[in-house]
Design an enzyme around this catalytic site. Structure first.
Site, mmCIF file in Angstrom:
data_model
loop_
_atom_site.group_PDB
_atom_site.id
_atom_site.type_symbol
_atom_site.label_atom_id
_atom_site.label_comp_id
_atom_site.label_asym_id
_atom_site.label_seq_id
_atom_site.Cartn_x
_atom_site.Cartn_y
_atom_site.Cartn_z
ATOM 1 N N CYS A 126 90.908 34.617 70.389
ATOM 2 C CA CYS A 126 90.281 33.401 69.937
ATOM 3 C C CYS A 126 88.814 33.538 70.293
ATOM 4 C CB CYS A 126 90.884 32.212 70.670
ATOM 5 S SG CYS A 126 92.694 32.196 70.571
ATOM 6 N N ARG B 207 87.512 35.912 64.941
ATOM 7 C CA ARG B 207 88.497 36.069 66.008
ATOM 8 C C ARG B 207 89.751 35.234 65.780
ATOM 9 N NH1 ARG B 207 87.341 37.475 71.215
ATOM 10 N NH2 ARG B 207 85.612 38.917 71.269
ATOM 11 N N TRP C 217 93.470 31.807 67.264
ATOM 12 C CA TRP C 217 94.510 32.612 66.616
ATOM 13 C C TRP C 217 95.750 32.411 67.471
ATOM 14 C CZ3 TRP C 217 97.717 36.759 67.819
ATOM 15 C CH2 TRP C 217 98.355 37.361 66.726
ATOM 16 N N ASN D 86 90.940 32.266 75.629
ATOM 17 C CA ASN D 86 91.210 33.385 74.722
ATOM 18 C C ASN D 86 92.095 34.360 75.487
ATOM 19 O OD1 ASN D 86 91.056 35.699 73.081
ATOM 20 N ND2 ASN D 86 89.095 36.301 73.956
ATOM 21 N N GLY D 87 93.197 34.809 74.870
ATOM 22 C CA GLY D 87 94.066 35.779 75.549
ATOM 23 C C GLY D 87 95.453 35.214 75.754
ATOM 24 N N GLU E 95 96.652 53.851 54.476
ATOM 25 C CA GLU E 95 95.564 52.867 54.420
ATOM 26 C C GLU E 95 95.681 52.004 53.149
ATOM 27 O OE1 GLU E 95 93.499 51.399 56.038
ATOM 28 O OE2 GLU E 95 91.726 50.903 54.867
ATOM 29 N N LYS F 205 96.114 48.027 53.265
ATOM 30 C CA LYS F 205 95.132 47.154 52.622
ATOM 31 C C LYS F 205 95.844 46.203 51.662
ATOM 32 C CE LYS F 205 92.378 47.616 54.355
ATOM 33 N NZ LYS F 205 91.617 48.168 55.461
ATOM 34 N N GLU G 50 98.108 43.530 53.576
ATOM 35 C CA GLU G 50 97.457 42.505 54.398
ATOM 36 C C GLU G 50 96.716 41.463 53.578
ATOM 37 O OE1 GLU G 50 94.379 43.762 57.149
ATOM 38 O OE2 GLU G 50 93.790 45.376 55.823
ATOM 39 N N HIS H 71 113.218 62.722 51.485
ATOM 40 C CA HIS H 71 114.004 62.539 52.707
ATOM 41 C C HIS H 71 114.382 61.079 52.926
ATOM 42 C CE1 HIS H 71 113.341 66.715 53.651
ATOM 43 N NE2 HIS H 71 112.082 66.526 53.295
ATOM 44 N N LYS I 63 90.113 39.054 62.600
ATOM 45 C CA LYS I 63 89.317 40.274 62.467
ATOM 46 C C LYS I 63 89.368 41.111 63.739
ATOM 47 C CE LYS I 63 86.316 42.912 60.390
ATOM 48 N NZ LYS I 63 86.975 43.855 59.468
HETATM 49 C C1 F6R Z 1 92.985 46.495 58.527
HETATM 50 C C2 F6R Z 1 92.235 46.242 59.724
HETATM 51 C C3 F6R Z 1 92.890 46.465 61.036
HETATM 52 C C4 F6R Z 1 91.881 47.044 62.044
HETATM 53 C C5 F6R Z 1 92.514 47.113 63.433
HETATM 54 C C6 F6R Z 1 91.593 47.725 64.452
HETATM 55 O O1 F6R Z 1 92.223 46.286 57.392
HETATM 56 O O2 F6R Z 1 91.104 45.849 59.672
HETATM 57 O O3 F6R Z 1 94.017 47.258 60.936
HETATM 58 O O4 F6R Z 1 91.498 48.307 61.605
HETATM 59 O O5 F6R Z 1 92.865 45.820 63.850
HETATM 60 O O6 F6R Z 1 90.456 46.963 64.626
HETATM 61 P P1 F6R Z 1 89.166 47.578 65.282
HETATM 62 O O7 F6R Z 1 88.667 48.639 64.395
HETATM 63 O O8 F6R Z 1 88.221 46.424 65.415
HETATM 64 O O9 F6R Z 1 89.589 48.116 66.623
#
Ligand code: F6R
Length: 607
Positions: free
Chosen positions: A2, A27, A74, A98-99, A479, A483, A486, A502, A602
């Site tokens: 958060c 956050r 969050w 936060n935490g 990836e 993408k 999410e 497999h 994020k």
């Molecule tokens: C996916 C994404 C997450 C981050 C992951 C690591 O699009 O953004 O999977 O890559 O949470 O975050 P960082 O790079 O900030 O450690």
């Protein structure tokens, strides 16, 4: 994970607290709240959902007061409702957190047995009660906090106000970041320097176990043993500007389009094109002594690590292990001498990656960090900082940070290879030549945006989507799938194309789009064989390749996306673009919240 802001101000604080929360919304965006002290009483506004809901509430019912704390959440314990939104008030105590308080259950049971009642399901309210219980006994505010802190297990950052000492905000941190901002006749607390950027550039980073009493005139910092300590005040350099979307519909779209520029910027600080060499920042250790590499990261950043494994093994002939950080820290990894530990992180605050970094350091491993936020905890703690110059990434789905991380990883792989005497000057010059081509190739890839947009509505109908790739394109498949899931909420998986037979091939039918990432090159024929095996079973293939690859294998696909012909080394950086654009347009076609998808944040600052 958060965000926290606190201001002990000379004038009204509510608007400035809200502004700080806007910078911290990355956050978490489940709910938000602000509490001030006005006429010796708490006044609080909270709202479920995005920050704009809190902003609207503050317009209806403004908050006065020149001291206050604020929070964007969050959810960890308790649903994202208004009752669970911070700040939490218990008697004369108000708190934001936060935490995670890991031992909140026994503490809550103890408090209930003591006759105390709870207004929320959060772990945070437990801390408010513990402090309030001390305050009710007549214990002064600071002592009350100092008594409670050792009882809390887990990772947390807190900001607390107590009505018996109404000119002070008390902060504390353990395992989650908290910074103190020094102003002119006022002082601040914030989860990061960015939150405080418009208020001050003079920042002190609290250390593990520190707590602090912030008043208008003074900042008093104590360590975990309650000894007064000094923490250096540094210039944060964080920009006070709020970033906007420019002409783009979403931050994610803007960030996808920024890639040719920011990757060029990043490469520019690692390669010297005229000399044909790759150069890392000055460092105190000799890369030639490295005998093995351990890479740790989470999510998208971990796929950079997987691609890095291919590169480092190929060029430097060093053994590389890649772990997701949440597994690494609990599996008692064997870290032999002469290991180079590499962490990769956009935010530099991801709790698991940070813990893995600390574990590596405490095991005597030299660490390097590929990190985007230069003021972050990881950037400050690694032995060798390898910055990415992606600029602030606002969209929750990582795009430009990913490709910049790849650019730095390529530079690191080349440096390791040179240090291990595995690369001649001519070979290095050749690699530099290919790296120089990356920004233009990315721009050429972006030119296919409209085609990709046109195919998105069909993919948006799917319930499941599979991605295939081989070699470094296998992490790209992972990836692509991440993408897509999410931001569009479509179930997607990435597979190494050779693994299809497999098991996963059982999933194939004509309702499952199969996105195949296959630049022409040494692995192309093998990937195409796997693709054709799936096609023979009805798979609806979208082939991402270059003109040569599409001419060879495009027949029978439902669509192709033509990439410029690039050297296999740089293909992952260039092929990231169609993969990102496809996810983006599918999400837009589905009408999801592209920049702030549900349940995500994020920066993941809890385990
Ligand atoms: C996916 C994404 C997450 C981050 C992951 C690591 O699009 O953004 O999977 O890559 O949470 O975050 P960082 O790079 O900030 O450690």
């Amino acid at each position: 994970m958060c965000g926290i802001v606190g201001i002990v101000g000379k004038e009204a604080v509510a608007d400035r607290l809200l502004d700080g929360l806007k910078r911290l919304e990355y956050r978490g965006y489940d709910s938000a709240g602000i509490c001030t002290i006005d006429h010796a009483a708490f006044d609080r506004r909270r709202a479920q959902g995005k920050l704009r809901n809190l902003a609207a509430r503050l317009i209806e019912a403004p908050l006065a007061g020149d001291i206050g704390i604020a929070h964007t959440r969050w959810a960890t314990h308790g649903a994202p409702t208004e009752d669970n939104a911070h700040p939490h008030i218990v008697g004369d105590v108000v708190i934001v957190h936060n935490g995670i308080i890991e031992n909140f259950k026994p503490l809550r049971d103890e408090l209930i047995a003591d006759g105390r009642t709870f207004a929320s399901q959060t772990d945070t309210e437990v801390v408010a009660h513990l402090i309030a219980r001390e305050v009710e006994k007549g214990v002064p505010a600071r002592e009350a906090v100092a008594v409670v802190l050792p009882r809390l297990h887990g990772a947390f950052a807190l900001a607390v106000m107590v009505l018996t000492e109404p000119d002070v905000i008390i902060g504390a941190r353990l395992g989650a970041p908290l910074t103190v901002g020094y102003g002119d006749g006022e002082n601040y607390l914030g989860s990061d320097a960015l939150a405080l950027a418009p208020l001050t550039q003079r920042i002190a980073y609290l250390e593990e176990g520190d707590w602090v009493a912030v008043s208008r005139e003074r900042v008093e910092i104590y360590d975990r043993d309650n000894n007064p300590v000094e923490r250096p005040i540094v210039h944060s350099g964080a920009s006070g500007q709020l970033i906007d979307k420019g002409n783009h519909r979403h931050f994610m779209q803007k960030e996808i389009y920024e890639q040719p520029v920011v990757v060029a910027q990043t490469l520019g600080s690692y390669i010297r094109p005229l000399e044909g060499v790759v150069a890392l920042p000055d460092m105190e250790f000799d890369l030639g002594s490295v005998e093995r590499v351990a890479i740790v990261a989470c999510g998208t950043a971990s796929y950079v690590g997987m691609i890095g494994k291919y590169w480092i093994e190929q060029f430097a002939r060093l053994p590389v292990e890649v772990d997701v950080a949440s597994e690494f820290r609990y599996r008692d990894p064997v870290l032999l001498p002469n290991t180079l530990g590499i962490v990769i992180s956009q935010s530099g605050e991801t709790a698991d990656t940070l813990a893995a970094l600390r574990h590596m350091k405490s095991s005597g491993v030299t660490t390097a960090g590929i990190i985007n936020v230069p003021t972050s905890s990881m950037a400050r703690e690694v032995d060798l900082l390898l910055p990415t110059h992606a600029g602030p990434e606002i969209g929750v789905a990582s795009t430009k940070a990913f490709t910049c991380q790849l650019a730095v990883m390529a530079a690191l792989a080349v440096n390791l290879a040179r240090a291990k005497e595995r690369l001649s000057a001519d070979e290095e010059r050749e690699i530099v030549r290919h790296l120089v081509e990356v920004p233009a190739a990315m721009s050429a890839a972006l030119a296919h945006d409209e085609e990709i947009e046109a195919m998105a509505p069909a993919i948006a109908q799917a319930r499941d989507v599979l991605y295939l790739g081989r070699g470094p394109d296998y992490p790209m498949a992972l990836e692509g799938a991440l993408k897509l899931k999410e931001i569009s909420y479509i179930h997607a998986e990435g597979y190494a194309s050779g693994e299809m037979k497999h098991g996963p091939i059982a999933l194939i039918d004509d309702a499952v789009p199969l996105i195949v990432i296959a630049p022409s090159g040494p692995l192309f024929d093998k990937t195409v064989s796997n693709m054709q095996e799936a096609q023979a079973r009805g798979a609806q293939v979208v082939l991402i390749s270059d003109a040569e690859g599409i001419a060879q294998a495009g027949e029978g696909t439902i669509a192709t996306i033509e990439m410029p012909k690039v050297h296999p080394l740089i293909a992952p950086i260039v092929y990231a673009i169609p993969v990102q654009l496809l996810a983006y347009h599918v999400a837009v076609a589905k009408g999801t919240d592209v920049d702030q998808p549900r349940n995500l944040a994020k920066s993941v600052t809890v385990e």
